[in-house]
Design a protein around this motif. Sequence first.
Motif, PDB file in Angstrom:
ATOM      1  N   LEU A  88       0.821  -1.219   0.000  1.00 62.39           N
ATOM      2  CA  LEU A  88       0.000   0.000   0.000  1.00 62.39           C
ATOM      3  C   LEU A  88       0.852   1.263   0.000  1.00 62.39           C
ATOM      4  O   LEU A  88       0.401   2.322  -0.415  1.00 62.39           O
ATOM      5  CB  LEU A  88      -0.934   0.011   1.210  1.00 62.39           C
ATOM      6  N   PHE A  89       2.087   1.164   0.455  1.00 60.91           N
ATOM      7  CA  PHE A  89       2.960   2.327   0.523  1.00 60.91           C
ATOM      8  C   PHE A  89       3.964   2.369  -0.623  1.00 60.91           C
ATOM      9  O   PHE A  89       4.897   3.167  -0.603  1.00 60.91           O
ATOM     10  CB  PHE A  89       3.680   2.380   1.870  1.00 60.91           C
ATOM     11  N   ALA A 124      -8.023   4.702  -1.401  1.00 58.51           N
ATOM     12  CA  ALA A 124      -7.335   3.419  -1.201  1.00 58.51           C
ATOM     13  C   ALA A 124      -6.900   3.260   0.252  1.00 58.51           C
ATOM     14  O   ALA A 124      -7.057   2.183   0.844  1.00 58.51           O
ATOM     15  CB  ALA A 124      -6.127   3.319  -2.130  1.00 58.51           C
ATOM     16  N   LEU A 125      -6.374   4.320   0.839  1.00 55.25           N
ATOM     17  CA  LEU A 125      -5.952   4.258   2.247  1.00 55.25           C
ATOM     18  C   LEU A 125      -7.154   4.124   3.176  1.00 55.25           C
ATOM     19  O   LEU A 125      -7.106   3.388   4.164  1.00 55.25           O
ATOM     20  CB  LEU A 125      -5.123   5.493   2.603  1.00 55.25           C
ATOM     21  N   LEU A 136      -6.551   2.669   6.936  1.00 58.02           N
ATOM     22  CA  LEU A 136      -5.294   3.254   7.386  1.00 58.02           C
ATOM     23  C   LEU A 136      -5.443   4.727   7.734  1.00 58.02           C
ATOM     24  O   LEU A 136      -4.624   5.278   8.462  1.00 58.02           O
ATOM     25  CB  LEU A 136      -4.210   3.074   6.329  1.00 58.02           C
ATOM     26  N   ILE A 137      -6.488   5.345   7.190  1.00 53.79           N
ATOM     27  CA  ILE A 137      -6.788   6.739   7.529  1.00 53.79           C
ATOM     28  C   ILE A 137      -8.252   6.858   7.902  1.00 53.79           C
ATOM     29  O   ILE A 137      -9.082   6.048   7.508  1.00 53.79           O
ATOM     30  CB  ILE A 137      -6.450   7.723   6.379  1.00 53.79           C
ATOM     31  N   LEU A 149      -5.038   4.003  14.183  1.00 59.38           N
ATOM     32  CA  LEU A 149      -4.029   3.265  14.944  1.00 59.38           C
ATOM     33  C   LEU A 149      -3.392   2.189  14.055  1.00 59.38           C
ATOM     34  O   LEU A 149      -2.168   2.033  14.031  1.00 59.38           O
ATOM     35  CB  LEU A 149      -4.653   2.642  16.200  1.00 59.38           C
ATOM     36  N   LEU A 150      -4.221   1.482  13.299  1.00 60.92           N
ATOM     37  CA  LEU A 150      -3.720   0.467  12.367  1.00 60.92           C
ATOM     38  C   LEU A 150      -2.798   1.111  11.334  1.00 60.92           C
ATOM     39  O   LEU A 150      -1.724   0.577  11.029  1.00 60.92           O
ATOM     40  CB  LEU A 150      -4.889  -0.234  11.666  1.00 60.92           C
ATOM     41  N   GLY A 151      -3.207   2.258  10.807  1.00 60.74           N
ATOM     42  CA  GLY A 151      -2.398   2.963   9.820  1.00 60.74           C
ATOM     43  C   GLY A 151      -1.044   3.362  10.371  1.00 60.74           C
ATOM     44  O   GLY A 151      -0.012   3.197   9.707  1.00 60.74           O
ATOM     45  N   LYS A 152      -1.037   3.872  11.593  1.00 61.98           N
ATOM     46  CA  LYS A 152       0.231   4.260  12.229  1.00 61.98           C
ATOM     47  C   LYS A 152       1.146   3.057  12.398  1.00 61.98           C
ATOM     48  O   LYS A 152       2.336   3.121  12.103  1.00 61.98           O
ATOM     49  CB  LYS A 152      -0.038   4.891  13.594  1.00 61.98           C
ATOM     50  N   GLU A 153       0.579   1.955  12.881  1.00 59.28           N
ATOM     51  CA  GLU A 153       1.371   0.745  13.108  1.00 59.28           C
ATOM     52  C   GLU A 153       1.952   0.204  11.806  1.00 59.28           C
ATOM     53  O   GLU A 153       3.134  -0.130  11.731  1.00 59.28           O
ATOM     54  CB  GLU A 153       0.517  -0.335  13.783  1.00 59.28           C
TER      55      GLU A 153
END
Length: 98
Positions: A11-12, A52-53, A58-59, A78-82
């Motif tokens: 995803l990144f 998408a995020l 994730l956001i 929180l999931l996005g940060k992790e």
Amino acid sequence: MTTILSGLNKLFDSRIRLGIMAVLSVNEQLDFNMLKELLQITDGNLASHLKALEKNELICVQKQFVGRKPNTTYSTTLLGKEMFVQHLQALEKLINLP
């Protein structure tokens, strides 16, 4: 090497998604126009990457009105940060390979 690469998140892979997560990780929240300005991309391009995020949780997207104008703000979950931290750690390990 395989374990390092497994820490990278598809995803990144996009520089825009990576940029969105980087900017949101150092700001509590940002609105659409600020993200667009910081990343210097078009409305449509930003919107598709934000979707998408958001789809992958994730956001977080918050829509409200400021006066009579709609205002959409974005923040990381929180999931996005992790997941973003794990991705950065994997990149760091890859860069620091002997």
